[in-house]
Design a protein around this motif. Sequence first.
Motif, PDB file in Angstrom:
ATOM      1  N   LEU A 135       0.838  -1.202   0.000  1.00 51.76           N
ATOM      2  CA  LEU A 135       0.000   0.000   0.000  1.00 51.76           C
ATOM      3  C   LEU A 135       0.872   1.250   0.000  1.00 51.76           C
ATOM      4  O   LEU A 135       0.727   2.128  -0.861  1.00 51.76           O
ATOM      5  N   VAL A 136       1.781   1.354   0.965  1.00 49.39           N
ATOM      6  CA  VAL A 136       2.639   2.538   1.074  1.00 49.39           C
ATOM      7  C   VAL A 136       3.552   2.655  -0.141  1.00 49.39           C
ATOM      8  O   VAL A 136       3.675   3.724  -0.733  1.00 49.39           O
ATOM      9  N   ALA A 137       4.178   1.559  -0.535  1.00 48.12           N
ATOM     10  CA  ALA A 137       5.056   1.588  -1.713  1.00 48.12           C
ATOM     11  C   ALA A 137       4.279   2.004  -2.958  1.00 48.12           C
ATOM     12  O   ALA A 137       4.780   2.773  -3.782  1.00 48.12           O
ATOM     13  N   GLY A 138       3.059   1.525  -3.100  1.00 50.20           N
ATOM     14  CA  GLY A 138       2.231   1.890  -4.252  1.00 50.20           C
ATOM     15  C   GLY A 138       1.890   3.369  -4.282  1.00 50.20           C
ATOM     16  O   GLY A 138       1.908   4.003  -5.346  1.00 50.20           O
ATOM     17  N   ILE A 139       1.582   3.931  -3.131  1.00 43.92           N
ATOM     18  CA  ILE A 139       1.268   5.363  -3.065  1.00 43.92           C
ATOM     19  C   ILE A 139       2.505   6.180  -3.432  1.00 43.92           C
ATOM     20  O   ILE A 139       2.430   7.125  -4.219  1.00 43.92           O
ATOM     21  N   LEU A 140       3.651   5.813  -2.884  1.00 40.82           N
ATOM     22  CA  LEU A 140       4.883   6.534  -3.189  1.00 40.82           C
ATOM     23  C   LEU A 140       5.256   6.390  -4.663  1.00 40.82           C
ATOM     24  O   LEU A 140       5.692   7.347  -5.303  1.00 40.82           O
ATOM     25  N   GLU A 141       5.083   5.196  -5.202  1.00 40.66           N
ATOM     26  CA  GLU A 141       5.346   4.965  -6.627  1.00 40.66           C
ATOM     27  C   GLU A 141       4.426   5.831  -7.489  1.00 40.66           C
ATOM     28  O   GLU A 141       4.847   6.365  -8.523  1.00 40.66           O
ATOM     29  N   GLN A 157       5.587   8.383 -10.342  1.00 37.47           N
ATOM     30  CA  GLN A 157       5.121   8.306 -11.726  1.00 37.47           C
ATOM     31  C   GLN A 157       4.491   9.615 -12.189  1.00 37.47           C
ATOM     32  O   GLN A 157       4.563   9.954 -13.367  1.00 37.47           O
ATOM     33  N   ARG A 158       3.887  10.336 -11.266  1.00 38.52           N
ATOM     34  CA  ARG A 158       3.279  11.632 -11.595  1.00 38.52           C
ATOM     35  C   ARG A 158       4.316  12.744 -11.681  1.00 38.52           C
ATOM     36  O   ARG A 158       3.987  13.870 -12.030  1.00 38.52           O
ATOM     37  N   GLY A 159       5.574  12.426 -11.335  1.00 38.77           N
ATOM     38  CA  GLY A 159       6.638  13.411 -11.423  1.00 38.77           C
ATOM     39  C   GLY A 159       6.810  14.259 -10.174  1.00 38.77           C
ATOM     40  O   GLY A 159       7.579  15.222 -10.186  1.00 38.77           O
ATOM     41  N   VAL A 160       6.102  13.939  -9.102  1.00 40.04           N
ATOM     42  CA  VAL A 160       6.280  14.674  -7.860  1.00 40.04           C
ATOM     43  C   VAL A 160       7.681  14.432  -7.317  1.00 40.04           C
ATOM     44  O   VAL A 160       8.370  15.357  -6.901  1.00 40.04           O
ATOM     45  N   PHE A 161       8.122  13.182  -7.345  1.00 44.00           N
ATOM     46  CA  PHE A 161       9.480  12.822  -6.950  1.00 44.00           C
ATOM     47  C   PHE A 161      10.334  12.714  -8.203  1.00 44.00           C
ATOM     48  O   PHE A 161       9.846  12.322  -9.260  1.00 44.00           O
ATOM     49  N   ARG A 162      11.611  13.003  -8.076  1.00 42.19           N
ATOM     50  CA  ARG A 162      12.533  12.848  -9.201  1.00 42.19           C
ATOM     51  C   ARG A 162      13.172  11.470  -9.207  1.00 42.19           C
ATOM     52  O   ARG A 162      13.813  11.081 -10.160  1.00 42.19           O
ATOM     53  N   VAL A 194      14.067  10.974  -4.109  1.00 45.01           N
ATOM     54  CA  VAL A 194      14.759  12.172  -4.568  1.00 45.01           C
ATOM     55  C   VAL A 194      13.671  13.196  -4.841  1.00 45.01           C
ATOM     56  O   VAL A 194      12.761  12.957  -5.643  1.00 45.01           O
ATOM     57  N   TRP A 195      13.786  14.328  -4.148  1.00 46.97           N
ATOM     58  CA  TRP A 195      12.652  15.252  -4.171  1.00 46.97           C
ATOM     59  C   TRP A 195      13.136  16.681  -4.199  1.00 46.97           C
ATOM     60  O   TRP A 195      13.896  17.046  -5.082  1.00 46.97           O
ATOM     61  N   HIS A 196      12.727  17.486  -3.272  1.00 42.71           N
ATOM     62  CA  HIS A 196      13.016  18.920  -3.273  1.00 42.71           C
ATOM     63  C   HIS A 196      14.506  19.188  -3.396  1.00 42.71           C
ATOM     64  O   HIS A 196      15.304  18.646  -2.649  1.00 42.71           O
ATOM     65  N   TYR A 197      14.837  20.054  -4.370  1.00 44.90           N
ATOM     66  CA  TYR A 197      16.216  20.450  -4.630  1.00 44.90           C
ATOM     67  C   TYR A 197      17.111  19.239  -4.894  1.00 44.90           C
ATOM     68  O   TYR A 197      18.288  19.238  -4.559  1.00 44.90           O
ATOM     69  N   ASP A 198      16.514  18.205  -5.492  1.00 44.82           N
ATOM     70  CA  ASP A 198      17.224  16.977  -5.857  1.00 44.82           C
ATOM     71  C   ASP A 198      17.905  16.296  -4.666  1.00 44.82           C
ATOM     72  O   ASP A 198      18.931  15.641  -4.813  1.00 44.82           O
ATOM     73  N   GLU A 235      18.245  13.503  -1.800  1.00 45.64           N
ATOM     74  CA  GLU A 235      17.842  12.127  -1.519  1.00 45.64           C
ATOM     75  C   GLU A 235      17.385  12.077  -0.065  1.00 45.64           C
ATOM     76  O   GLU A 235      18.132  12.443   0.842  1.00 45.64           O
ATOM     77  N   MET A 236      16.156  11.655   0.128  1.00 44.26           N
ATOM     78  CA  MET A 236      15.569  11.598   1.461  1.00 44.26           C
ATOM     79  C   MET A 236      15.268  10.154   1.824  1.00 44.26           C
ATOM     80  O   MET A 236      14.840   9.377   0.976  1.00 44.26           O
ATOM     81  N   ASP A 237      15.492   9.829   3.090  1.00 40.20           N
ATOM     82  CA  ASP A 237      15.222   8.482   3.592  1.00 40.20           C
ATOM     83  C   ASP A 237      13.915   8.473   4.368  1.00 40.20           C
ATOM     84  O   ASP A 237      13.732   9.274   5.292  1.00 40.20           O
ATOM     85  N   LEU A 238      13.041   7.561   3.978  1.00 34.95           N
ATOM     86  CA  LEU A 238      11.754   7.392   4.648  1.00 34.95           C
ATOM     87  C   LEU A 238      11.684   5.965   5.171  1.00 34.95           C
ATOM     88  O   LEU A 238      11.959   5.014   4.441  1.00 34.95           O
ATOM     89  N   THR A 239      11.313   5.837   6.443  1.00 33.11           N
ATOM     90  CA  THR A 239      11.169   4.516   7.055  1.00 33.11           C
ATOM     91  C   THR A 239       9.720   4.286   7.423  1.00 33.11           C
ATOM     92  O   THR A 239       9.085   5.132   8.069  1.00 33.11           O
ATOM     93  N   LEU A 240       9.213   3.147   7.027  1.00 33.92           N
ATOM     94  CA  LEU A 240       7.874   2.693   7.391  1.00 33.92           C
ATOM     95  C   LEU A 240       8.051   1.659   8.497  1.00 33.92           C
ATOM     96  O   LEU A 240       8.772   0.685   8.318  1.00 33.92           O
ATOM     97  N   ASP A 241       7.422   1.899   9.626  1.00 35.17           N
ATOM     98  CA  ASP A 241       7.492   0.961  10.749  1.00 35.17           C
ATOM     99  C   ASP A 241       6.074   0.555  11.116  1.00 35.17           C
ATOM    100  O   ASP A 241       5.330   1.330  11.720  1.00 35.17           O
ATOM    101  N   GLU A 242       5.705  -0.650  10.717  1.00 35.33           N
ATOM    102  CA  GLU A 242       4.338  -1.115  10.953  1.00 35.33           C
ATOM    103  C   GLU A 242       4.045  -1.283  12.439  1.00 35.33           C
ATOM    104  O   GLU A 242       2.967  -0.936  12.909  1.00 35.33           O
ATOM    105  N   ARG A 243       5.003  -1.792  13.163  1.00 35.52           N
ATOM    106  CA  ARG A 243       4.783  -2.058  14.591  1.00 35.52           C
ATOM    107  C   ARG A 243       4.440  -0.772  15.350  1.00 35.52           C
ATOM    108  O   ARG A 243       3.512  -0.746  16.144  1.00 35.52           O
ATOM    109  N   SER A 244       5.200   0.282  15.114  1.00 36.90           N
ATOM    110  CA  SER A 244       4.934   1.541  15.827  1.00 36.90           C
ATOM    111  C   SER A 244       3.951   2.437  15.075  1.00 36.90           C
ATOM    112  O   SER A 244       3.652   3.540  15.525  1.00 36.90           O
ATOM    113  N   LYS A 245       3.492   1.968  13.913  1.00 32.50           N
ATOM    114  CA  LYS A 245       2.537   2.711  13.079  1.00 32.50           C
ATOM    115  C   LYS A 245       3.066   4.093  12.713  1.00 32.50           C
ATOM    116  O   LYS A 245       2.377   5.103  12.821  1.00 32.50           O
TER     117      LYS A 245
END
Length: 165
Positions: A8-14, A18-23, A45-49, A51-61
């Motif tokens: 679900l989360v990966a699909g939303i980010l993808e 695909q819409r070009g929001v992320f580079r 890869v986003w604002h001002y090119d 690279e940002m790290d995002l962590t999904l943690d299901e246990r801590s929601k």
Amino acid sequence: MGIRVLPLVAGILEEYAQRGVFRGFSHGLAAGGEAGFKKAGFKIVWHYDREMDLTLDERSKTLTFTALLPALPARSAMYREFKEFLESRHSPELLEHRRIDPKKAHATCRNSKGSVSLTLTVRAGGFEYGTRKLVNLVDEIFKDFLFDHHQDYLVERHWLDLDRY
């Protein structure tokens, strides 16, 4: 639940990629546990090119952008303003599409040795709501909070070239 959260989360980010929001967008391996998936990491890869790290943690929601704002001292006026800005995103005075409903999710920040991480804790809204709200929040941080009020920080971090804007 774990089997469905990661796609679900990966699909939303993808979708944003695909819409070009992320580079750029990629995700690493998910860390498992006895009951299956628990954590996953994404690179965006986003604002001002950046690279940002995002962590999904299901246990801590939670969804966490680590080191979203580096070199921001905990005792600085800008960090105080950032915390106020973040809290204002929960205000009922904001338009619904810009507001984070505190019944569904809550955004917080943490400053560790001058590096600010942003965490959104999912409540009743689920990970779909949380992922979309977090993307919108980070966009507002860079476009409204930083670009409109703290361009000096963007220039100091070498993210913003004023000759281009």
